[in-house]
Design an enzyme around this catalytic site. Structure first.
Site, PDB file in Angstrom:
ATOM      1  N   ARG A   1     -19.742 -52.915 -44.853  1.00 54.56           N
ATOM      2  CA  ARG A   1     -20.339 -53.920 -46.005  1.00 54.56           C
ATOM      3  C   ARG A   1     -19.843 -55.257 -45.698  1.00 54.56           C
ATOM      4  O   ARG A   1     -19.762 -56.153 -46.710  1.00 54.56           O
ATOM      5  CB  ARG A   1     -20.107 -53.140 -47.326  1.00 54.56           C
ATOM      6  CG  ARG A   1     -21.000 -51.922 -47.432  1.00 54.56           C
ATOM      7  CD  ARG A   1     -20.779 -51.642 -48.972  1.00 54.56           C
ATOM      8  NE  ARG A   1     -21.079 -52.349 -50.132  1.00 54.56           N
ATOM      9  CZ  ARG A   1     -22.284 -52.818 -50.358  1.00 54.56           C
ATOM     10  NH1 ARG A   1     -23.367 -52.259 -49.782  1.00 54.56           N
ATOM     11  NH2 ARG A   1     -22.249 -53.586 -51.363  1.00 54.56           N
ATOM     12  N   LYS A   2     -19.051 -55.452 -44.743  1.00 54.49           N
ATOM     13  CA  LYS A   2     -18.397 -56.723 -44.272  1.00 54.49           C
ATOM     14  C   LYS A   2     -19.378 -57.561 -43.690  1.00 54.49           C
ATOM     15  O   LYS A   2     -19.436 -58.078 -42.819  1.00 54.49           O
ATOM     16  CB  LYS A   2     -17.168 -56.369 -43.417  1.00 54.49           C
ATOM     17  CG  LYS A   2     -15.934 -55.821 -44.076  1.00 54.49           C
ATOM     18  CD  LYS A   2     -14.639 -55.822 -43.122  1.00 54.49           C
ATOM     19  CE  LYS A   2     -13.535 -54.823 -43.767  1.00 54.49           C
ATOM     20  NZ  LYS A   2     -13.800 -53.770 -44.459  1.00 54.49           N
ATOM     21  N   THR A   3     -20.387 -57.740 -44.746  1.00 56.48           N
ATOM     22  CA  THR A   3     -21.439 -58.779 -44.298  1.00 56.48           C
ATOM     23  C   THR A   3     -21.365 -60.086 -45.224  1.00 56.48           C
ATOM     24  O   THR A   3     -20.857 -59.986 -46.280  1.00 56.48           O
ATOM     25  CB  THR A   3     -22.798 -58.110 -44.284  1.00 56.48           C
ATOM     26  OG1 THR A   3     -23.153 -57.141 -45.569  1.00 56.48           O
ATOM     27  CG2 THR A   3     -22.965 -56.879 -43.172  1.00 56.48           C
TER      28      THR A   3
END
Length: 145
Positions: free
Chosen positions: A127-129
């Site tokens: 989810r590090k987007t």
């Protein structure tokens, strides 16, 4: 909850609203309204192509020469686009930004997958987007491997 297609459509609308605003004044004053043109997407470095499916949502008339996931070389041509010159100029920046970002992610993912070949390690997206671009970045990871 919006579907991926709806999110992509919303992203395209927002990007055009921000980029073009009340009009691309240079294009509007310099290019005749009925002028037609043709352009091609030239690959500038080796990698993995991604974003072609998004291009299909933006361009009305174009010929896809290379698909998402294709390992490309500098000098390859990924697609040819035809249409009103004003429209081509207004859409090119958005598509280049999306395709460069997605292709960069797909290329890096493919490199990591290759380096981990033969091990029991699996690459997962996280989810590090980037907010607003998450669905595109996750697609790029899948395309890359």
């Amino acid at each position: 909850m919006l579907s991926v297609d709806q999110l992509e459509d919303k992203l395209i609308d927002l990007a055009f609203a921000e980029d073009i605003g009340d009009g691309d004044h240079t294009t509007l004053c310099c290019i005749p309204e009925d002028a037609m043109g043709k352009s091609h997407l030239l690959i500038k470095e080796d990698g993995v192509l991604a974003g072609v499916e998004m291009a299909k949502k933006v361009f009305a008339r174009f010929e896809v020469l290379l698909q998402d996931g294709t390992h490309v070389k500098k000098g390859d041509i990924a697609m040819i686009v035809e249409g009103k010159t004003r429209s081509l100029l207004q859409t090119e920046r958005l598509m280049l930004n999306i395709m460069q970002r997605m292709s960069g992610i797909a290329t890096m993912t493919a490199k990591y997958v290759k380096r981990l070949e033969g091990t029991k390690t699996h690459i997962l997206d996280t989810r590090k987007t980037t907010p607003g671009l998450r669905m595109l970045e996750k697609q790029a990871v899948k395309i890359g491997g």
